[in-house]
Scaffold this motif. Structure first.
Motif, PDB file in Angstrom:
ATOM      1  N   ILE A  74      44.898 100.772  -1.881  1.00 27.09           N
ATOM      2  CA  ILE A  74      43.925 101.519  -1.074  1.00 27.09           C
ATOM      3  C   ILE A  74      42.705 101.864  -1.937  1.00 27.09           C
ATOM      4  N   ALA A  75      42.943 102.318  -3.157  1.00 23.28           N
ATOM      5  CA  ALA A  75      41.818 102.631  -4.055  1.00 23.28           C
ATOM      6  C   ALA A  75      40.942 101.393  -4.233  1.00 23.28           C
ATOM      7  N   ARG A  76      41.580 100.243  -4.326  1.00 21.01           N
ATOM      8  CA  ARG A  76      40.808  99.013  -4.540  1.00 21.01           C
ATOM      9  C   ARG A  76      39.987  98.588  -3.329  1.00 21.01           C
ATOM     10  N   THR A  77      40.278  99.165  -2.160  1.00 18.28           N
ATOM     11  CA  THR A  77      39.402  98.873  -1.017  1.00 18.28           C
ATOM     12  C   THR A  77      38.099  99.661  -1.124  1.00 18.28           C
ATOM     13  N   GLY A  78      38.025 100.580  -2.124  1.00 18.93           N
ATOM     14  CA  GLY A  78      36.759 101.284  -2.352  1.00 18.93           C
ATOM     15  C   GLY A  78      36.744 102.724  -1.865  1.00 18.93           C
ATOM     16  N   ILE A  79      37.923 103.378  -1.924  1.00 23.20           N
ATOM     17  CA  ILE A  79      37.978 104.803  -1.578  1.00 23.20           C
ATOM     18  C   ILE A  79      38.387 105.579  -2.829  1.00 23.20           C
ATOM     19  N   ALA A  80      37.736 106.699  -3.097  1.00 30.45           N
ATOM     20  CA  ALA A  80      38.136 107.532  -4.235  1.00 30.45           C
ATOM     21  C   ALA A  80      38.361 108.956  -3.758  1.00 30.45           C
ATOM     22  N   TYR A  81      39.305 109.620  -4.395  1.00 27.02           N
ATOM     23  CA  TYR A  81      39.752 110.951  -3.966  1.00 27.02           C
ATOM     24  C   TYR A  81      39.596 111.929  -5.114  1.00 27.02           C
ATOM     25  N   CYS A  82      38.905 113.018  -4.837  1.00 28.66           N
ATOM     26  CA  CYS A  82      38.741 114.079  -5.830  1.00 28.66           C
ATOM     27  C   CYS A  82      39.568 115.273  -5.354  1.00 28.66           C
ATOM     28  N   PRO A  83      40.753 115.481  -5.934  1.00 29.30           N
ATOM     29  CA  PRO A  83      41.655 116.511  -5.408  1.00 29.30           C
ATOM     30  C   PRO A  83      41.137 117.913  -5.702  1.00 29.30           C
ATOM     31  N   GLU A  84      41.673 118.872  -4.963  1.00 28.99           N
ATOM     32  CA  GLU A  84      41.267 120.266  -5.118  1.00 28.99           C
ATOM     33  C   GLU A  84      41.479 120.735  -6.555  1.00 28.99           C
ATOM     34  N   GLU A  85      42.554 120.266  -7.185  1.00 29.80           N
ATOM     35  CA  GLU A  85      42.845 120.710  -8.557  1.00 29.80           C
ATOM     36  C   GLU A  85      42.047 119.897  -9.587  1.00 29.80           C
ATOM     37  N   ARG A  86      41.181 119.020  -9.083  1.00 29.02           N
ATOM     38  CA  ARG A  86      40.156 118.317  -9.857  1.00 29.02           C
ATOM     39  C   ARG A  86      40.664 117.166 -10.716  1.00 29.02           C
ATOM     40  N   GLY A  87      41.895 117.210 -11.177  1.00 33.21           N
ATOM     41  CA  GLY A  87      42.488 116.029 -11.813  1.00 33.21           C
ATOM     42  C   GLY A  87      41.835 115.556 -13.095  1.00 33.21           C
ATOM     43  N   ILE A  88      41.174 116.456 -13.822  1.00 31.25           N
ATOM     44  CA  ILE A  88      40.626 116.002 -15.101  1.00 31.25           C
ATOM     45  C   ILE A  88      41.646 116.285 -16.209  1.00 31.25           C
ATOM     46  N   PHE A  89      41.519 115.560 -17.304  1.00 29.73           N
ATOM     47  CA  PHE A  89      42.491 115.705 -18.389  1.00 29.73           C
ATOM     48  C   PHE A  89      41.996 116.758 -19.370  1.00 29.73           C
ATOM     49  N   SER A  90      42.730 117.865 -19.445  1.00 28.38           N
ATOM     50  CA  SER A  90      42.234 118.994 -20.222  1.00 28.38           C
ATOM     51  C   SER A  90      42.266 118.718 -21.725  1.00 28.38           C
ATOM     52  N   SER A  91      43.120 117.789 -22.148  1.00 31.34           N
ATOM     53  CA  SER A  91      43.205 117.526 -23.588  1.00 31.34           C
ATOM     54  C   SER A  91      42.132 116.538 -24.049  1.00 31.34           C
ATOM     55  N   LEU A  92      41.438 115.931 -23.106  1.00 32.33           N
ATOM     56  CA  LEU A  92      40.392 114.967 -23.476  1.00 32.33           C
ATOM     57  C   LEU A  92      39.021 115.617 -23.340  1.00 32.33           C
ATOM     58  N   ASN A  93      38.053 115.082 -24.066  1.00 34.72           N
ATOM     59  CA  ASN A  93      36.711 115.628 -23.920  1.00 34.72           C
ATOM     60  C   ASN A  93      35.995 114.983 -22.720  1.00 34.72           C
ATOM     61  N   VAL A  94      34.779 115.460 -22.476  1.00 38.31           N
ATOM     62  CA  VAL A  94      34.039 115.029 -21.284  1.00 38.31           C
ATOM     63  C   VAL A  94      33.856 113.509 -21.275  1.00 38.31           C
ATOM     64  N   LYS A  95      33.414 112.981 -22.394  1.00 45.59           N
ATOM     65  CA  LYS A  95      33.147 111.540 -22.449  1.00 45.59           C
ATOM     66  C   LYS A  95      34.436 110.728 -22.245  1.00 45.59           C
ATOM     67  N   GLU A  96      35.505 111.185 -22.875  1.00 44.31           N
ATOM     68  CA  GLU A  96      36.786 110.477 -22.703  1.00 44.31           C
ATOM     69  C   GLU A  96      37.260 110.528 -21.254  1.00 44.31           C
ATOM     70  N   ASN A  97      37.063 111.681 -20.626  1.00 45.32           N
ATOM     71  CA  ASN A  97      37.430 111.802 -19.214  1.00 45.32           C
ATOM     72  C   ASN A  97      36.634 110.822 -18.357  1.00 45.32           C
ATOM     73  N   LEU A  98      35.375 110.651 -18.715  1.00 46.77           N
ATOM     74  CA  LEU A  98      34.521 109.756 -17.934  1.00 46.77           C
ATOM     75  C   LEU A  98      34.876 108.293 -18.146  1.00 46.77           C
ATOM     76  N   MET A  99      35.316 107.976 -19.357  1.00 41.91           N
ATOM     77  CA  MET A  99      35.570 106.577 -19.690  1.00 41.91           C
ATOM     78  C   MET A  99      36.951 106.120 -19.233  1.00 41.91           C
ATOM     79  N   LEU A 100      37.820 107.096 -18.922  1.00 45.66           N
ATOM     80  CA  LEU A 100      39.198 106.748 -18.622  1.00 45.66           C
ATOM     81  C   LEU A 100      39.428 106.046 -17.287  1.00 45.66           C
ATOM     82  N   PRO A 101      38.811 106.520 -16.197  1.00 48.29           N
ATOM     83  CA  PRO A 101      39.173 105.891 -14.923  1.00 48.29           C
ATOM     84  C   PRO A 101      38.791 104.422 -14.906  1.00 48.29           C
TER      85      PRO A 101
END
Ligand code: ATP
Length: 234
Positions: free
Chosen positions: A77-104
């Motif tokens: 489903i994600a590959r059909t071009g839909i992305a979901y930003c959950p209420e709890e935001r789903g970012i990795f707290s142990s990674l920095n901003v740039k790493e979080n951006l590069m991960l997905p």
């Protein structure tokens, strides 16, 4: 007439034995902002999770850009071009901003480049080496939205992006969402904050007890304000 990007018919979903969605119907036109409004526990988050294939049992029809996705896995489903930003935001707290951006993973062509992300969210550039946990709530929300823009999805599902944020930050998030629309993204927004939702949404659907019970175009809000606030209990 505007093309329908997401067409949902009789969507039903269960958590274990609990039947949560009882036949949700609505459409998201391409390039528009559509909101799902409703009280706590109405089934808004479950609707987003069901669209993404994140609930174990769901039935009905979820057509994205003409492709039926009800039997696809969350990855497909994600590959059909839909992305979901959950209420709890789903970012990795142990990674920095740039790493979080590069991960997905960039799942499709057209994922936003790092440069474009920083253009849209200058604050993320200055906070590049800060750890996820060190960010303010507003910065975390921006990072969460920025992450899904990396994926290349054109349809964005945002679950209560204003939750817990100060009014000035809420306004800023609203401006970002407007800009995303101007850039051609289609947005399905779940909101408890009606004052925020009404400024953004082209079409609003009211969810109650796992069903869509009403629908208002932007122009219909003013003459239905009492009815809507009654639905939302505000
Ligand atoms: P909220 O803003 O409170 O998240 P919502 O409209 O998004 O409200 P949902 O989170 O979709 O509502 O919840 C719909 C119903 O499903 C609620 O009755 C809730 O208790 C139930 N529910 C949610 N998650 C689960 C789960 N993991 N297991 C069982 N029931 C759940």
């Amino acid at each position: 007439m505007t093309e329908t990007l997401l067409d949902i018919k009789n969507l039903q979903a269960w958590y274990g034995e609990s039947h949560i969605l009882h036949g949700v119907n609505f459409e998201v036109p391409k390039g528009r902002i559509v909101t799902l409004l409703g009280r706590n526990g109405a089934g808004k988050t479950t609707t987003l999770r069901s669209i993404m294939g994140l609930v174990r049992k769901r039935t009905g029809s979820v057509a994205h850009d003409g492709t039926e996705t009800i039997r696809l896995s969350a990855n497909q489903i994600a590959r059909t071009g839909i992305a979901y930003c959950p209420e709890e935001r789903g970012i990795f707290s142990s990674l920095n901003v740039k790493e979080n951006l590069m991960l997905p993973p960039i799942i499709r062509d057209g994922g936003m480049s790092e440069e474009r992300i920083y253009e849209l969210f200058p604050i993320l550039k200055t906070r590049g080496s800060s750890q996820g946990t060190k960010l303010s709530g507003g910065e975390q929300q921006m990072l969460a939205i920025a992450r899904i823009l990396r994926s290349g999805a054109q349809l964005l599902l945002l679950d209560e992006p204003t939750e817990g944020l100060a009014p000035v930050i809420v306004q800023h998030i609203g401006e970002i969402i407007k800009r995303l629309k101007a850039e051609g993204f289609t947005i399905l927004l779940v909101e408890q904050n009606f004052r925020f939702a009404e400024k953004l949404g082209d079409v609003h659907y009211v969810v109650e007890h796992g069903e869509v019970i009403d629908r208002f175009e932007r122009e219909e809000i003013a003459s239905n304000r009492d009815k809507i606030t009654g639905y939302l209990g505000v």
